[in-house]
Scaffold this motif. Structure first.
Motif, PDB file in Angstrom:
ATOM      1  N   LYS A  72       0.890  -1.076  -0.183  1.00 58.67           N
ATOM      2  CA  LYS A  72      -0.299   0.338  -0.102  1.00 58.67           C
ATOM      3  C   LYS A  72       1.114   1.031  -0.350  1.00 58.67           C
ATOM      4  O   LYS A  72       1.584   1.510   1.376  1.00 58.67           O
ATOM      5  CB  LYS A  72      -1.143  -0.209   1.496  1.00 58.67           C
ATOM      6  N   LEU A  73       0.367   2.368  -0.917  1.00 58.31           N
ATOM      7  CA  LEU A  73       1.402   3.689  -1.298  1.00 58.31           C
ATOM      8  C   LEU A  73       1.006   3.952   0.784  1.00 58.31           C
ATOM      9  O   LEU A  73       2.000   4.635   0.647  1.00 58.31           O
ATOM     10  CB  LEU A  73       0.455   4.103  -2.357  1.00 58.31           C
ATOM     11  N   ALA A  74       0.687   3.759   1.199  1.00 57.21           N
ATOM     12  CA  ALA A  74       0.259   4.908   2.028  1.00 57.21           C
ATOM     13  C   ALA A  74       0.860   4.223   3.581  1.00 57.21           C
ATOM     14  O   ALA A  74       1.609   5.351   4.451  1.00 57.21           O
ATOM     15  CB  ALA A  74      -1.775   4.654   2.858  1.00 57.21           C
ATOM     16  N   GLN A  75       1.562   3.435   3.258  1.00 54.08           N
ATOM     17  CA  GLN A  75       2.273   2.299   4.179  1.00 54.08           C
ATOM     18  C   GLN A  75       3.462   2.604   3.971  1.00 54.08           C
ATOM     19  O   GLN A  75       4.276   3.164   4.523  1.00 54.08           O
ATOM     20  CB  GLN A  75       2.028   1.157   4.216  1.00 54.08           C
ATOM     21  N   LYS A 127       2.290  -8.392  -5.658  1.00 55.75           N
ATOM     22  CA  LYS A 127       0.998  -7.807  -5.292  1.00 55.75           C
ATOM     23  C   LYS A 127       0.429  -6.185  -4.497  1.00 55.75           C
ATOM     24  O   LYS A 127       1.490  -5.929  -4.026  1.00 55.75           O
ATOM     25  CB  LYS A 127      -0.181  -8.747  -4.327  1.00 55.75           C
ATOM     26  N   VAL A 128      -0.270  -5.223  -4.815  1.00 53.45           N
ATOM     27  CA  VAL A 128      -0.447  -4.138  -4.981  1.00 53.45           C
ATOM     28  C   VAL A 128      -1.283  -3.682  -4.804  1.00 53.45           C
ATOM     29  O   VAL A 128      -2.435  -4.399  -5.485  1.00 53.45           O
ATOM     30  CB  VAL A 128       0.139  -2.986  -6.030  1.00 53.45           C
ATOM     31  N   TYR A 129      -1.607  -3.142  -3.437  1.00 50.95           N
ATOM     32  CA  TYR A 129      -3.043  -2.747  -3.294  1.00 50.95           C
ATOM     33  C   TYR A 129      -3.800  -2.150  -4.114  1.00 50.95           C
ATOM     34  O   TYR A 129      -3.623  -1.111  -4.762  1.00 50.95           O
ATOM     35  CB  TYR A 129      -3.571  -1.787  -1.364  1.00 50.95           C
ATOM     36  N   GLN A 130      -5.197  -3.423  -4.843  1.00 46.91           N
ATOM     37  CA  GLN A 130      -5.814  -2.430  -5.865  1.00 46.91           C
ATOM     38  C   GLN A 130      -4.852  -2.249  -6.905  1.00 46.91           C
ATOM     39  O   GLN A 130      -5.907  -1.588  -7.793  1.00 46.91           O
ATOM     40  CB  GLN A 130      -6.798  -1.829  -4.844  1.00 46.91           C
ATOM     41  N   GLY A 131      -4.117  -2.719  -6.709  1.00 50.61           N
ATOM     42  CA  GLY A 131      -3.254  -3.448  -8.291  1.00 50.61           C
ATOM     43  C   GLY A 131      -3.277  -1.093  -9.077  1.00 50.61           C
ATOM     44  O   GLY A 131      -2.596  -0.918  -9.992  1.00 50.61           O
ATOM     45  N   SER A 133      -0.610   0.405  -9.267  1.00 50.40           N
ATOM     46  CA  SER A 133       0.825   0.163  -8.784  1.00 50.40           C
ATOM     47  C   SER A 133       1.543   1.768  -9.388  1.00 50.40           C
ATOM     48  O   SER A 133       2.950   1.894  -9.019  1.00 50.40           O
ATOM     49  CB  SER A 133       1.335  -0.830 -10.359  1.00 50.40           C
ATOM     50  N   GLU A 134       1.221   2.253 -10.553  1.00 49.15           N
ATOM     51  CA  GLU A 134       1.498   3.473 -10.907  1.00 49.15           C
ATOM     52  C   GLU A 134       1.978   4.673  -9.330  1.00 49.15           C
ATOM     53  O   GLU A 134       2.907   5.079  -9.627  1.00 49.15           O
ATOM     54  CB  GLU A 134       0.832   4.370 -11.795  1.00 49.15           C
ATOM     55  N   PRO A 135       1.361   4.987  -8.693  1.00 49.69           N
ATOM     56  CA  PRO A 135       1.371   5.530  -7.654  1.00 49.69           C
ATOM     57  C   PRO A 135       2.513   5.307  -6.707  1.00 49.69           C
ATOM     58  O   PRO A 135       3.449   6.409  -6.656  1.00 49.69           O
ATOM     59  CB  PRO A 135       0.022   6.223  -7.288  1.00 49.69           C
ATOM     60  N   ILE A 136       2.314   4.351  -7.285  1.00 50.96           N
ATOM     61  CA  ILE A 136       4.109   3.779  -5.876  1.00 50.96           C
ATOM     62  C   ILE A 136       5.116   3.648  -7.197  1.00 50.96           C
ATOM     63  O   ILE A 136       6.139   4.809  -6.372  1.00 50.96           O
ATOM     64  CB  ILE A 136       3.888   2.187  -5.642  1.00 50.96           C
ATOM     65  N   ARG A 137       5.065   3.696  -8.043  1.00 48.57           N
ATOM     66  CA  ARG A 137       6.199   3.423  -9.098  1.00 48.57           C
ATOM     67  C   ARG A 137       7.120   4.663  -8.579  1.00 48.57           C
ATOM     68  O   ARG A 137       7.383   5.720  -9.370  1.00 48.57           O
ATOM     69  CB  ARG A 137       5.334   3.901 -10.301  1.00 48.57           C
ATOM     70  N   GLU A 138       5.683   6.247  -8.726  1.00 54.37           N
ATOM     71  CA  GLU A 138       5.868   7.725  -9.423  1.00 54.37           C
ATOM     72  C   GLU A 138       6.864   8.432  -7.876  1.00 54.37           C
ATOM     73  O   GLU A 138       7.974   8.530  -7.700  1.00 54.37           O
ATOM     74  CB  GLU A 138       4.707   8.517  -9.371  1.00 54.37           C
ATOM     75  N   PHE A 139       6.478   7.691  -6.807  1.00 55.91           N
ATOM     76  CA  PHE A 139       6.513   7.754  -4.913  1.00 55.91           C
ATOM     77  C   PHE A 139       8.472   7.049  -5.476  1.00 55.91           C
ATOM     78  O   PHE A 139       8.809   7.974  -4.740  1.00 55.91           O
ATOM     79  CB  PHE A 139       5.595   6.888  -4.279  1.00 55.91           C
ATOM     80  N   MET A 140       8.603   5.974  -6.171  1.00 58.88           N
ATOM     81  CA  MET A 140      10.163   5.274  -5.848  1.00 58.88           C
ATOM     82  C   MET A 140      10.687   6.439  -6.645  1.00 58.88           C
ATOM     83  O   MET A 140      11.866   6.714  -5.918  1.00 58.88           O
ATOM     84  CB  MET A 140       9.412   4.523  -6.426  1.00 58.88           C
ATOM     85  N   GLU A 141      10.713   6.217  -7.986  1.00 57.84           N
ATOM     86  CA  GLU A 141      10.861   7.603  -9.328  1.00 57.84           C
ATOM     87  C   GLU A 141      11.037   8.435  -8.174  1.00 57.84           C
ATOM     88  O   GLU A 141      12.614   8.807  -8.685  1.00 57.84           O
ATOM     89  CB  GLU A 141      10.786   7.259 -10.118  1.00 57.84           C
ATOM     90  N   LYS A 142      10.818   9.506  -7.673  1.00 60.00           N
ATOM     91  CA  LYS A 142      10.647  10.633  -7.288  1.00 60.00           C
ATOM     92  C   LYS A 142      12.048  10.681  -6.094  1.00 60.00           C
ATOM     93  O   LYS A 142      12.588  11.742  -6.167  1.00 60.00           O
ATOM     94  CB  LYS A 142       9.708  11.094  -6.487  1.00 60.00           C
ATOM     95  N   ARG A 143      11.851   9.409  -5.574  1.00 63.45           N
ATOM     96  CA  ARG A 143      12.853   9.477  -5.158  1.00 63.45           C
ATOM     97  C   ARG A 143      14.241   8.718  -5.309  1.00 63.45           C
ATOM     98  O   ARG A 143      15.482   8.166  -4.263  1.00 63.45           O
ATOM     99  CB  ARG A 143      12.809   8.317  -3.248  1.00 63.45           C
ATOM    100  N   LYS A 144      14.644   7.997  -6.803  1.00 65.18           N
ATOM    101  CA  LYS A 144      14.876   7.525  -6.870  1.00 65.18           C
ATOM    102  C   LYS A 144      15.615   6.378  -6.816  1.00 65.18           C
ATOM    103  O   LYS A 144      16.927   5.149  -6.622  1.00 65.18           O
ATOM    104  CB  LYS A 144      16.382   8.578  -7.381  1.00 65.18           C
TER     105      LYS A 144
END
Length: 179
Positions: A72-75, A127-131, A133-144
């Protein structure tokens, strides 16, 4: 060794990484005090992936979560002064800095890194909560930080079927499923 971690290690190796599993980081007593947890066990990195040509190490967490709600992105987005939860390296900046600094020193001491080696974080999610993935990808890419979504992993496993025969369960399974 977790089977999901083993599959992710095979995928990393297919991309040119040398992989070390379950790497324990030797934080000192003083570093434990700085972290805010005096008696924590040595932090363990699921997979260390070294890419020689880039002189880059990825400290990768592998979370299958196949029969759970998923990552979950929130976590991941939480911030903790003292590390807690499943994503300590991602959610506690002080913990991350201390552990990755000590990891760098450990790798240099054992001849697995040099003064130009860079270290970053990564997450492979089965597995990503509710599928989402893109918001998590954006979060991760922002931090490199590296992120492999379930969709990325599926594509990478599928591409293993195109490789020559290797006696590896992930490669054999990919060949069976795609024929």
């Amino acid at each position: 060794m977790d089977h999901f971690e083993s599959i992710i290690a095979t995928l990393l190796e297919a991309e040119g990484y040398w992989v070390r599993r379950s790497f324990k980081v030797n934080v000192t007593k003083e570093e434990k005090r700085q972290i805010g947890k005096h008696s924590i066990p040595r932090p363990e990195i699921d997979l260390l992936a070294l890419h020689f040509s880039n002189n880059k190490v990825v400290a990768l967490e592998a979370k299958s979560f196949l029969d759970s709600p998923g990552v979950k992105l929130a976590q991941l987005n939480e911030e903790h002064e003292v590390p807690q939860g499943r994503y300590k390296l991602f959610t506690s900046e002080r913990y991350r800095k201390i552990v990755l600094s000590r990891l760098y020193q450990d790798l240099i001491a054992c001849g697995m890194a040099n003064s130009k080696t860079t270290i970053s974080l990564g997450l492979a999610a089965g597995k990503v909560y509710q599928g989402k993935s893109e918001p998590i990808r954006e979060f991760m890419e922002k931090r490199k930080w590296l992120f492999w979504s379930p969709e990325d992993i599926k594509q990478k496993v599928t591409s293993l079927a195109d490789r020559g025969y290797e006696n590896d369960p992930a490669i054999i399974t990919a060949k069976i499923l795609t024929r």
